[in-house]
Write a protein that holds these residues in place. Structure first.
Motif, PDB file in Angstrom:
ATOM      1  N   GLU A  12       0.847  -1.185   0.000  1.00 17.60           N
ATOM      2  CA  GLU A  12       0.000   0.000   0.000  1.00 17.60           C
ATOM      3  C   GLU A  12       0.880   1.232   0.000  1.00 17.60           C
ATOM      4  O   GLU A  12       1.909   1.274   0.685  1.00 17.60           O
ATOM      5  N   GLN A  13       0.487   2.255  -0.761  1.00 16.74           N
ATOM      6  CA  GLN A  13       1.205   3.530  -0.725  1.00 16.74           C
ATOM      7  C   GLN A  13       0.219   4.660  -0.429  1.00 16.74           C
ATOM      8  O   GLN A  13      -0.903   4.664  -0.938  1.00 16.74           O
ATOM      9  N   ASN A  14       0.681   5.601   0.407  1.00 16.42           N
ATOM     10  CA  ASN A  14      -0.185   6.725   0.777  1.00 16.42           C
ATOM     11  C   ASN A  14       0.359   8.038   0.212  1.00 16.42           C
ATOM     12  O   ASN A  14       0.133   9.107   0.774  1.00 16.42           O
ATOM     13  N   LEU A  15       1.083   7.938  -0.912  1.00 14.74           N
ATOM     14  CA  LEU A  15       1.690   9.106  -1.530  1.00 14.74           C
ATOM     15  C   LEU A  15       0.819   9.719  -2.622  1.00 14.74           C
ATOM     16  O   LEU A  15       1.210  10.718  -3.230  1.00 14.74           O
ATOM     17  N   GLY A  16      -0.282   9.077  -2.928  1.00 10.11           N
ATOM     18  CA  GLY A  16      -1.139   9.570  -4.006  1.00 10.11           C
ATOM     19  C   GLY A  16      -0.569   9.294  -5.392  1.00 10.11           C
ATOM     20  O   GLY A  16      -0.976   9.920  -6.374  1.00 10.11           O
ATOM     21  N   HIS A  17       0.379   8.368  -5.485  1.00 13.29           N
ATOM     22  CA  HIS A  17       1.003   8.042  -6.772  1.00 13.29           C
ATOM     23  C   HIS A  17       0.073   7.200  -7.639  1.00 13.29           C
ATOM     24  O   HIS A  17      -0.788   6.472  -7.140  1.00 13.29           O
ATOM     25  N   ASP A  18       0.311   7.305  -8.963  1.00 14.08           N
ATOM     26  CA  ASP A  18      -0.484   6.515  -9.915  1.00 14.08           C
ATOM     27  C   ASP A  18       0.175   5.196 -10.291  1.00 14.08           C
ATOM     28  O   ASP A  18      -0.482   4.298 -10.798  1.00 14.08           O
ATOM     29  N   THR A  19       1.498   5.105 -10.104  1.00 13.95           N
ATOM     30  CA  THR A  19       2.227   3.940 -10.605  1.00 13.95           C
ATOM     31  C   THR A  19       2.854   3.159  -9.461  1.00 13.95           C
ATOM     32  O   THR A  19       3.433   3.749  -8.551  1.00 13.95           O
ATOM     33  N   MET A  20       2.730   1.843  -9.533  1.00 13.69           N
ATOM     34  CA  MET A  20       3.315   0.961  -8.523  1.00 13.69           C
ATOM     35  C   MET A  20       4.052  -0.180  -9.198  1.00 13.69           C
ATOM     36  O   MET A  20       3.763  -0.535 -10.353  1.00 13.69           O
ATOM     37  N   TYR A  21       5.012  -0.745  -8.466  1.00 12.51           N
ATOM     38  CA  TYR A  21       5.929  -1.731  -9.037  1.00 12.51           C
ATOM     39  C   TYR A  21       6.167  -2.866  -8.040  1.00 12.51           C
ATOM     40  O   TYR A  21       6.086  -2.678  -6.827  1.00 12.51           O
ATOM     41  N   TRP A  22       6.530  -4.019  -8.590  1.00  8.77           N
ATOM     42  CA  TRP A  22       7.104  -5.098  -7.791  1.00  8.77           C
ATOM     43  C   TRP A  22       8.478  -5.434  -8.346  1.00  8.77           C
ATOM     44  O   TRP A  22       8.657  -5.571  -9.573  1.00  8.77           O
ATOM     45  N   TYR A  23       9.441  -5.540  -7.415  1.00  6.55           N
ATOM     46  CA  TYR A  23      10.800  -5.946  -7.738  1.00  6.55           C
ATOM     47  C   TYR A  23      11.150  -7.198  -6.944  1.00  6.55           C
ATOM     48  O   TYR A  23      10.662  -7.392  -5.836  1.00  6.55           O
TER      49      TYR A  23
ATOM     50  N   SER B 222       4.845  -3.551 -13.361  1.00  7.15           N
ATOM     51  CA  SER B 222       4.433  -2.213 -12.954  1.00  7.15           C
ATOM     52  C   SER B 222       2.996  -1.985 -13.393  1.00  7.15           C
ATOM     53  O   SER B 222       2.555  -2.500 -14.420  1.00  7.15           O
ATOM     54  N   TYR B 223       2.289  -1.234 -12.582  1.00  6.12           N
ATOM     55  CA  TYR B 223       0.905  -0.872 -12.834  1.00  6.12           C
ATOM     56  C   TYR B 223       0.799   0.644 -12.816  1.00  6.12           C
ATOM     57  O   TYR B 223       1.372   1.305 -11.966  1.00  6.12           O
ATOM     58  N   ASN B 224       0.000   1.168 -13.753  1.00  7.80           N
ATOM     59  CA  ASN B 224      -0.313   2.591 -13.740  1.00  7.80           C
ATOM     60  C   ASN B 224      -1.816   2.733 -13.618  1.00  7.80           C
ATOM     61  O   ASN B 224      -2.550   2.302 -14.507  1.00  7.80           O
ATOM     62  N   ASN B 225      -2.252   3.318 -12.513  1.00 10.26           N
ATOM     63  CA  ASN B 225      -3.682   3.524 -12.288  1.00 10.26           C
ATOM     64  C   ASN B 225      -4.474   2.228 -12.507  1.00 10.26           C
ATOM     65  O   ASN B 225      -5.472   2.200 -13.230  1.00 10.26           O
ATOM     66  N   LYS B 226      -4.004   1.182 -11.904  1.00 12.07           N
ATOM     67  CA  LYS B 226      -4.616  -0.149 -11.899  1.00 12.07           C
ATOM     68  C   LYS B 226      -4.435  -0.927 -13.203  1.00 12.07           C
ATOM     69  O   LYS B 226      -4.944  -2.025 -13.337  1.00 12.07           O
ATOM     70  N   GLU B 227      -3.715  -0.375 -14.170  1.00 10.25           N
ATOM     71  CA  GLU B 227      -3.524  -1.067 -15.447  1.00 10.25           C
ATOM     72  C   GLU B 227      -2.094  -1.586 -15.558  1.00 10.25           C
ATOM     73  O   GLU B 227      -1.141  -0.846 -15.296  1.00 10.25           O
TER      74      GLU B 227
ATOM     75  N   PRO C  89      -6.338  -3.590  -6.726  1.00  5.90           N
ATOM     76  CA  PRO C  89      -7.749  -3.264  -6.485  1.00  5.90           C
ATOM     77  C   PRO C  89      -8.043  -1.774  -6.625  1.00  5.90           C
ATOM     78  O   PRO C  89      -9.164  -1.392  -6.978  1.00  5.90           O
ATOM     79  N   ASP C  90      -7.062  -0.948  -6.334  1.00  5.15           N
ATOM     80  CA  ASP C  90      -7.150   0.497  -6.548  1.00  5.15           C
ATOM     81  C   ASP C  90      -5.733   1.032  -6.680  1.00  5.15           C
ATOM     82  O   ASP C  90      -4.779   0.292  -6.455  1.00  5.15           O
ATOM     83  N   LYS C  91      -5.592   2.281  -7.029  1.00  2.00           N
ATOM     84  CA  LYS C  91      -4.239   2.736  -7.381  1.00  2.00           C
ATOM     85  C   LYS C  91      -3.316   2.865  -6.175  1.00  2.00           C
ATOM     86  O   LYS C  91      -2.123   3.050  -6.333  1.00  2.00           O
ATOM     87  N   ALA C  92      -3.856   2.736  -4.967  1.00  2.69           N
ATOM     88  CA  ALA C  92      -3.014   2.795  -3.772  1.00  2.69           C
ATOM     89  C   ALA C  92      -2.503   1.422  -3.346  1.00  2.69           C
ATOM     90  O   ALA C  92      -1.711   1.325  -2.406  1.00  2.69           O
ATOM     91  N   HIS C  93      -2.984   0.371  -3.973  1.00  2.72           N
ATOM     92  CA  HIS C  93      -2.632  -0.984  -3.563  1.00  2.72           C
ATOM     93  C   HIS C  93      -2.183  -1.815  -4.765  1.00  2.72           C
ATOM     94  O   HIS C  93      -2.796  -1.746  -5.841  1.00  2.72           O
ATOM     95  N   LEU C  94      -1.125  -2.582  -4.540  1.00  2.02           N
ATOM     96  CA  LEU C  94      -0.687  -3.555  -5.544  1.00  2.02           C
ATOM     97  C   LEU C  94      -0.225  -4.790  -4.798  1.00  2.02           C
ATOM     98  O   LEU C  94       0.793  -4.758  -4.108  1.00  2.02           O
ATOM     99  N   ASN C  95      -1.007  -5.851  -4.907  1.00  2.00           N
ATOM    100  CA  ASN C  95      -0.704  -7.094  -4.205  1.00  2.00           C
ATOM    101  C   ASN C  95      -0.069  -8.087  -5.156  1.00  2.00           C
ATOM    102  O   ASN C  95      -0.277  -8.033  -6.376  1.00  2.00           O
ATOM    103  N   LEU C  96       0.695  -8.993  -4.573  1.00  3.23           N
ATOM    104  CA  LEU C  96       1.375 -10.011  -5.373  1.00  3.23           C
ATOM    105  C   LEU C  96       0.983 -11.376  -4.848  1.00  3.23           C
ATOM    106  O   LEU C  96       1.242 -11.684  -3.685  1.00  3.23           O
ATOM    107  N   HIS C  97       0.367 -12.166  -5.707  1.00  2.00           N
ATOM    108  CA  HIS C  97      -0.019 -13.516  -5.320  1.00  2.00           C
ATOM    109  C   HIS C  97       0.888 -14.513  -6.036  1.00  2.00           C
ATOM    110  O   HIS C  97       1.140 -14.365  -7.232  1.00  2.00           O
ATOM    111  N   ILE C  98       1.378 -15.472  -5.270  1.00  2.00           N
ATOM    112  CA  ILE C  98       2.278 -16.465  -5.854  1.00  2.00           C
ATOM    113  C   ILE C  98       1.688 -17.849  -5.632  1.00  2.00           C
ATOM    114  O   ILE C  98       1.442 -18.243  -4.482  1.00  2.00           O
ATOM    115  N   ASN C  99       1.455 -18.574  -6.715  1.00  2.00           N
ATOM    116  CA  ASN C  99       0.933 -19.949  -6.637  1.00  2.00           C
ATOM    117  C   ASN C  99       2.072 -20.955  -6.670  1.00  2.00           C
ATOM    118  O   ASN C  99       3.137 -20.698  -7.248  1.00  2.00           O
TER     119      ASN C  99
END
Lengths: 114, 113
Positions: free
Chosen positions: A24-35, A48-53, A69-79
């Protein structure tokens, strides 16, 4: 207040299990990443996701599925976790993914697969 | 495609002496360049970045870096090392567009009392 937060901080699990890491990020950013950072400290972008895309999807096994689920959250699921998935996973965010932007990183999730 | 080479995997300095961490990059276009620091068991923090403005970039905690296009280098320096500078340092390159950040393999800085 933490800018980019991840849960859990540590995750120990057995091979074959399915697990999720939340960001979760509380910076109001549109883009999120997983490394992913491997045992030799090498960092590589996964998604990377930009505004949920989804914008960037590097050559990552399809056992890894990001969800925004929204631009403040980017979850990573691993099967079906494998030994080679053991690593530190970092979430990051930036304003809108533009060239030269600063990315802000979370504290990391240390995943150990036994 | 862009790439980054950090020339030293480990640098050890005495407290109070200068720090030099070397980075060379390869890029087809005018890149943005960053230095990030990672303290043990922590996330990454931006030290400084270059985005085609002044070639000498000042960052936090007394660090600075100079962009030298002719040498394709972006070395990180600090005049006087502190114990708290001991960490892993990453040089990072980014090209225009939606290309992802590309990280170097990191340089571990040790500071000896």
């Amino acid at each position: 207040d933490t800018a980019v937060s991840q849960t859990p901080k540590y995750l120990v699990t057995q091979m074959g299990n399915d697990k999720s890491i939340k960001c979760e990020q509380n910076l109001g950013h549109d883009t999120m990443y997983w490394y992913k950072q491997d045992s030799k400290k090498f960092l590589k972008i996964m998604f990377s996701y930009n505004n949920k895309e989804l914008i960037i999807n590097e050559t990552v096994p399809n056992r890894f599925s990001p969800k925004s689920p929204d631009k403040a959250h980017l979850n990573l699921h691993i099967n079906s976790l494998e030994l080679g998935d053991s690593a530190v996973y970092f979430c990051a965010s930036s304003q809108d993914g533009s060239f030269g932007e600063t990315q802000y990183f979370g504290p990391g999730t240390r995943l150990l697969v036994l | 495609a862009q790439s980054v080479t950090q020339l030293d995997s480990h640098v050890s300095v005495s407290e109070g002496t200068p720090v030099l961490l070397r980075c060379n990059y390869s890029s087809s276009y005018s890149p943005s360049l960053f230095w990030y620091v990672q303290h043990p068991n922590k996330g990454l923090q931006l030290l400084l970045k270059y985005t085609s403005a002044a070639t000498l970039v000042k960052g936090i905690n007394g660090f600075e870096a100079e962009f030298k296009k002719s040498e394709t280098s972006f070395h990180l320096t600090k005049p006087s090392a502190h114990m708290s500078d001991a960490a892993e340092y990453f040089c990072v390159v980014s090209e225009a567009g939606n290309t992802p950040l590309v990280f170097g393999k990191g340089t571990r800085l040790s500071v000896i009392a």
